[in-house]
Design a protein around this motif. Structure first.
Motif, mmCIF file in Angstrom:
data_model
loop_
_atom_site.group_PDB
_atom_site.id
_atom_site.type_symbol
_atom_site.label_atom_id
_atom_site.label_comp_id
_atom_site.label_asym_id
_atom_site.label_seq_id
_atom_site.Cartn_x
_atom_site.Cartn_y
_atom_site.Cartn_z
ATOM 1 N N SER A 117 10.212 8.043 -2.909
ATOM 2 C CA SER A 117 9.185 8.299 -3.917
ATOM 3 C C SER A 117 9.683 8.019 -5.330
ATOM 4 N N ASN A 118 10.960 8.269 -5.587
ATOM 5 C CA ASN A 118 11.499 8.029 -6.928
ATOM 6 C C ASN A 118 11.555 6.540 -7.251
ATOM 7 N N SER A 119 11.819 5.720 -6.240
ATOM 8 C CA SER A 119 11.794 4.279 -6.453
ATOM 9 C C SER A 119 10.383 3.822 -6.787
ATOM 10 N N ARG A 120 9.375 4.399 -6.121
ATOM 11 C CA ARG A 120 7.989 4.056 -6.421
ATOM 12 C C ARG A 120 7.609 4.479 -7.835
ATOM 13 N N LYS A 121 8.186 5.611 -8.280
ATOM 14 C CA LYS A 121 7.938 6.041 -9.663
ATOM 15 C C LYS A 121 8.458 5.002 -10.653
ATOM 16 N N VAL A 122 9.663 4.500 -10.381
ATOM 17 C CA VAL A 122 10.249 3.512 -11.281
ATOM 18 C C VAL A 122 9.393 2.250 -11.310
ATOM 19 N N VAL A 123 8.928 1.801 -10.139
ATOM 20 C CA VAL A 123 8.080 0.609 -10.085
ATOM 21 C C VAL A 123 6.803 0.830 -10.884
ATOM 22 N N LYS A 124 6.210 2.005 -10.783
ATOM 23 C CA LYS A 124 4.987 2.303 -11.519
ATOM 24 C C LYS A 124 5.247 2.317 -13.033
ATOM 25 N N LEU A 125 6.382 2.854 -13.438
ATOM 26 C CA LEU A 125 6.706 2.882 -14.864
ATOM 27 C C LEU A 125 6.971 1.479 -15.404
ATOM 28 N N ILE A 126 7.615 0.642 -14.591
ATOM 29 C CA ILE A 126 7.833 -0.745 -15.019
ATOM 30 C C ILE A 126 6.499 -1.465 -15.160
ATOM 31 N N ALA A 127 5.548 -1.127 -14.294
ATOM 32 C CA ALA A 127 4.213 -1.724 -14.427
ATOM 33 C C ALA A 127 3.583 -1.355 -15.769
ATOM 34 N N ILE A 154 12.157 6.170 -17.427
ATOM 35 C CA ILE A 154 12.888 5.409 -16.396
ATOM 36 C C ILE A 154 14.364 5.791 -16.411
ATOM 37 N N LYS A 155 14.941 5.851 -17.591
ATOM 38 C CA LYS A 155 16.374 6.186 -17.712
ATOM 39 C C LYS A 155 16.649 7.586 -17.168
ATOM 40 N N GLU A 156 15.743 8.500 -17.406
ATOM 41 C CA GLU A 156 15.911 9.865 -16.903
ATOM 42 C C GLU A 156 15.974 9.882 -15.375
ATOM 43 N N ILE A 157 15.083 9.128 -14.734
ATOM 44 C CA ILE A 157 15.081 9.071 -13.269
ATOM 45 C C ILE A 157 16.361 8.424 -12.754
ATOM 46 N N LEU A 158 16.774 7.330 -13.373
ATOM 47 C CA LEU A 158 17.970 6.621 -12.910
ATOM 48 C C LEU A 158 19.213 7.478 -13.049
ATOM 49 N N THR A 205 15.090 -6.850 -12.276
ATOM 50 C CA THR A 205 15.385 -5.430 -12.080
ATOM 51 C C THR A 205 14.311 -4.779 -11.215
ATOM 52 N N ARG A 206 13.060 -5.128 -11.473
ATOM 53 C CA ARG A 206 11.953 -4.558 -10.712
ATOM 54 C C ARG A 206 12.032 -4.911 -9.232
ATOM 55 N N ARG A 207 12.432 -6.162 -8.955
ATOM 56 C CA ARG A 207 12.483 -6.607 -7.554
ATOM 57 C C ARG A 207 13.380 -5.705 -6.711
ATOM 58 N N ASN A 208 14.478 -5.244 -7.299
ATOM 59 C CA ASN A 208 15.402 -4.388 -6.544
ATOM 60 C C ASN A 208 14.729 -3.081 -6.132
ATOM 61 N N PHE A 209 13.896 -2.510 -7.015
ATOM 62 C CA PHE A 209 13.210 -1.259 -6.686
ATOM 63 C C PHE A 209 12.057 -1.499 -5.726
ATOM 64 N N PRO A 235 0.815 -1.224 0.000
ATOM 65 C CA PRO A 235 0.000 0.000 0.000
ATOM 66 C C PRO A 235 0.843 1.266 0.000
ATOM 67 N N ASP A 236 1.984 1.234 0.698
ATOM 68 C CA ASP A 236 2.856 2.412 0.734
ATOM 69 C C ASP A 236 3.402 2.725 -0.647
ATOM 70 N N GLN A 237 3.749 1.683 -1.387
ATOM 71 C CA GLN A 237 4.290 1.901 -2.715
ATOM 72 C C GLN A 237 3.228 2.341 -3.699
ATOM 73 N N MET A 238 1.973 1.996 -3.422
ATOM 74 C CA MET A 238 0.891 2.351 -4.331
ATOM 75 C C MET A 238 0.427 3.793 -4.137
ATOM 76 N N GLU A 239 0.874 4.453 -3.076
ATOM 77 C CA GLU A 239 0.480 5.836 -2.815
ATOM 78 C C GLU A 239 1.366 6.758 -3.638
ATOM 79 N N LEU A 240 0.877 7.174 -4.750
ATOM 80 C CA LEU A 240 1.682 8.033 -5.623
ATOM 81 C C LEU A 240 1.561 9.505 -5.237
ATOM 82 N N ALA A 241 0.482 9.850 -4.503
ATOM 83 C CA ALA A 241 0.309 11.185 -3.935
ATOM 84 C C ALA A 241 0.333 12.270 -5.006
ATOM 85 N N PHE A 242 -0.120 11.937 -6.199
ATOM 86 C CA PHE A 242 -0.197 12.925 -7.268
ATOM 87 C C PHE A 242 1.149 13.611 -7.501
ATOM 88 N N GLU A 243 2.201 12.787 -7.632
ATOM 89 C CA GLU A 243 3.549 13.339 -7.721
ATOM 90 C C GLU A 243 3.751 14.165 -8.980
#
Length: 498
Positions: free
Chosen positions: A334-344, A376-380, A323-327, A46-54
């Motif tokens: 919050s940036n890690s959650r962004k990456v997980v959402k983009l991988i989704a 994703i590359k931009e964030i990394l 790769t996703r598991r590491n994030f 649930p914590d990772q799913m809270e994107l909080a309108f980033e």
């Protein structure tokens, strides 16, 4: 007390190092607490799913995707599970059928006074427990009546899978399916035979039968190896299984190496090691794509000088699932959650391709996945300089960037999958099995299981009934020569049936 600049700088540096160490220790504690008490699945918490309108763009994307899904939904398919199939669709048409007619007692007593006007039916699924029986094969001898000097005539003995044994092909098939499909160890099968059927067959005897059958099946096993190598695309992984070594007072780890081709099936190889040399039999002289996780043995094998010329045609792709598991394991960022959402989003694109096989995989990925990968590359790239290399987020970033070209290979090759999950799913039955039988009985018995697992698991991945396949295969094996073995791999057998 005089101010000492040198001591101050030294204390300041020491304090900075301690602050860094404290941050790393906090991350490790959160990681361990999540592993011990958190959810076991890899789904987002649930914590990772809270994107909080980033970002407004991400919110708009989510709204657009939700709108598309709602517009495309059929009201009859609102439930994800869907409407339950009727019984006739869930039970095969060719299943043996027993009809039971129930006549009222009044009709039985005076049938001449009643006339049938209809009937009501009720269907149920029943089962007859396994029944063992003794088969006696009698070969009668004859002599000529008018020529007593002629030699007696007798029919030739039928060829058997295991000569001089009382095990029939049906019994061998049942033991194989029980152990390698239903994960019932031989010692449990021994107890079942003894206490349910009053039959005594020791686990040692059954183990010897498995060894002899695996020796027979090696012809098919090697033909399957050739099919997988010729497919040009292999997903590779390995899993440990303990084995008994008479030279040691404990059970060391051995490894089943799995090679999966989506078109041809799965092949397992057994080694009492996880070294890169275990790849020699399968990758030597191979040309095509391989897809693996981040285990160092794969690039180590490919980068050896003696393999450079030979394996110039091997293209190594990486796995987005690993790769996703590491994030996912990074907490509180919050940036890690962004990456997980983009991988989704990348995986939703793959779902669209699976649901619409008529789409061109390469062009569809280029159109929809490339923009997501660029984000994703931009964030990394931005976060790499901000994160500690030894932090969980820093490690996840470095893992992804170190393999970035390999992670993007699937964009340009429609045959490649986005991840290595196919071979991991093929390994799963062996993992269930080893929880039951705990270890292999000897260093050599691992290859026996590898041969049988290869054929059984290939049947499962290709949607083939392993019982039907093994029945026909065992009937043909005693008369089979080496040149005919290539026609009996599960994929070729299935093609011949259609």
């Amino acid at each position: 007390m005089d101010f000492n600049r040198e001591n101050f700088d030294k204390l300041l540096a020491q304090n900075t190092d301690q602050q860094v160490e404290i941050r790393l220790l906090h991350e490790k504690v959160r990681y361990l607490m999540n592993k011990m008490f958190g959810r076991s699945s890899e789904k987002m918490t649930p914590d990772q799913m809270e994107l909080a309108f980033e970002e407004l763009r991400e919110v708009q994307d989510a709204l657009d995707e939700a709108t598309e899904k709602l517009e495309g939904l059929d009201r009859k398919e609102e439930s994800r599970r869907g409407k339950r199939k009727p019984l006739k669709e869930r039970i095969p048409d060719d299943l043996p059928t027993e009809r039971v007619v129930i006549i009222p007692d009044e009709v039985k007593a005076q049938p001449e006074q009643y006339k049938k006007i209809g009937e009501e039916t009720l269907e149920e699924l029943d089962v007859t427990p396994a029944q063992y029986f003794r088969r006696i094969i009698i070969r009668e001898k004859y002599i000529k009546v008018d020529d007593r000097s002629a030699a007696p005539v007798i029919a030739p003995a039928p060829k058997r899978l295991i000569p001089n044994s009382y095990a029939s092909a049906g019994l061998i098939r049942h033991i194989i399916l029980s152990k390698y499909c239903d994960h019932m160890p031989l010692y449990r099968q021994e107890m079942t035979l003894k206490y349910r059927h009053d039959i005594e067959v020791s686990r040692k005897t059954m183990g010897n039968w498995m060894y002899l059958i695996a020796d027979w099946l090696t012809l098919i096993y090697e033909a399957l190896r050739t099919e997988i190598r010729q497919s040009g695309y292999m997903q590779i992984d390995e899993t440990f299984i303990k084995y008994q070594d008479p030279k040691k007072d404990y059970c060391p780890n051995g490894y089943l190496w799995a090679y999966r081709s989506p078109a041809a099936g799965v092949l397992f190889e057994w080694f009492p090691s996880r070294a890169a040399e275990c790849l020699d039999p399968m990758l030597g002289g191979y040309e095509g794509y391989i897809q693996t996780d981040g285990y160092a043995a794969y690039p180590s094998w490919l980068n050896r000088p003696e393999h450079q010329t030979e394996n110039a045609a091997i293209i190594h792709a990486a796995c987005w699932a690993h790769t996703r598991r590491n994030f996912v394991e990074v907490s509180g960022n919050s940036n890690s959650r962004k990456v997980v959402k983009l991988i989704a989003k990348l995986y939703r694109i793959e779902t669209q391709l699976r649901d619409n096989p008529e789409l061109d995989r390469m062009s569809h990925r280029q159109e929809h996945a490339v923009p997501v990968l660029e984000r994703i590359k931009e964030i990394l790239d931005r976060e790499q300089a901000r994160q500690l290399p030894k932090s969980s987020f820093g490690k996840a970033i470095n893992y992804a960037l170190d393999r970035w070209p390999e992670l993007n290979l699937y964009l340009d090759h429609g045959t490649l999958e986005i991840d290595n999950n196919g071979v991991e799913n093929a390994i799963r039955p062996t993992a269930i099995g080893k929880k039951n039988f705990l270890f292999f009985g000897s260093p050599n018995s691992g290859q026996t299981s590898a041969v049988i697992y290869s054929l059984v698991e290939t049947c499962r991945k290709l949607g083939i009934n392993p019982s039907a396949y093994l029945k026909e295969l065992f009937d043909a094996l005693p008369d089979m020569n080496q040149s005919e073995a290539v026609e009996w791999t599960p994929s070729r057998w299935s093609t011949a049936q259609s």
